[in-house]
Design an enzyme around this catalytic site. Sequence first.
Site, mmCIF file in Angstrom:
data_model
loop_
_atom_site.group_PDB
_atom_site.id
_atom_site.type_symbol
_atom_site.label_atom_id
_atom_site.label_comp_id
_atom_site.label_asym_id
_atom_site.label_seq_id
_atom_site.Cartn_x
_atom_site.Cartn_y
_atom_site.Cartn_z
ATOM 1 N N ARG A 1 0.827 -1.207 0.000
ATOM 2 C CA ARG A 1 0.000 0.000 0.000
ATOM 3 C C ARG A 1 0.861 1.256 0.000
ATOM 4 N NH1 ARG A 1 -4.200 0.167 4.530
ATOM 5 N NH2 ARG A 1 -2.335 -0.182 5.758
ATOM 6 N N HIS B 1 0.019 3.362 -4.259
ATOM 7 C CA HIS B 1 -1.264 4.050 -4.464
ATOM 8 C C HIS B 1 -1.277 5.453 -3.860
ATOM 9 C CE1 HIS B 1 -3.557 2.774 -0.515
ATOM 10 N NE2 HIS B 1 -2.347 3.230 -0.264
#
Length: 335
Positions: free
Chosen positions: A241, A244
């Site tokens: 993550r 993003h």
Amino acid sequence: MAEGSAEREVLRLMTGPWVSRAVATAIELGLLDRLAEGSADTDTLAADLELRPDRLERLLRLLASVGVVERDGGAYRPTDVGDVLRRGHPSGMADLALLYDSDMFTAAWTRLADTVRTGVTAFEVAHGTDVFAHLVRNPEDAARYTAGIAAGGRFSTVIPDVHDFTGARRIVDLGGGDGSLLAAVLERAPEAHGVLVERPPALAAAELRLGPLVAAGRCELVEGDFLRGVPRGADVYLLSRILHNWSDQDACTVLCHCREAMSPDGRVLIAERVLPDEDPPWLSTFLDAHMMVMTTGAERTEDEYEKLLRSAGLTTHHILDLPLEMRLLVAGPCT
């Protein structure tokens, strides 16, 4: 559609922020922690928590209507949803709920129209700087952010269940938060040495989580900026993550650093929500909009990730499914 049903749906949509505020309030008041000890009626709860019984009853009715608590005779008890929202639950969802309800997030969302009109990140319009600079300047927000993001990343600890780390000698986790993912990987790869690269506000949490591994000489914590460079010579670079949060240009920069620094047979593991070309699921769609509000990044499709990888001299070898609409892209050098 039945008469009035469209209007009712509009009301449901527009009262969503009230629901999130009510849930956060239940956490802040200790209500869900108290109910985890045993069901109780409103008067007992009010006495235990020093609250107004009449006001508490109305809050409990709202929470029951959205499935956080349920009434059993004259008493309330938590549902499965309410149980995971108590403080101390392994999921950490209470921390995530408080982060989502924080002014840091809600003020940014009030400027959604600005980013749709101009392309300027809504967070920057609301707070006068980008999210990462804001965290450096605001330690309380940074602590809340680190705790909430760690909770949202609990899925990542299953990565060693789907990807075989056997033979890995040096594993670098870029932006690894509190170190939960790296700890899980090192447990499954006992011969490997780990390196966690993070911003200063997150390193304190990582020191707590990874302290025993650091003391054992199996791990090191490095303050760093992966937009400027990454530790060299790793077999595996973990990006959970991370991409993003960044524009295509910045994401490509990170991947180029990994390609330049990695061992000849190294791998880059990218854990992200990978959007399908059509009909993306609701959670991924919501979080894609959240990236637009908070950062210069986005949730991307498989083709968009492959384009980024190719621009850095990498390519996808295979993709593995993870919980909560997440996927793991396993990439290596182009041949």
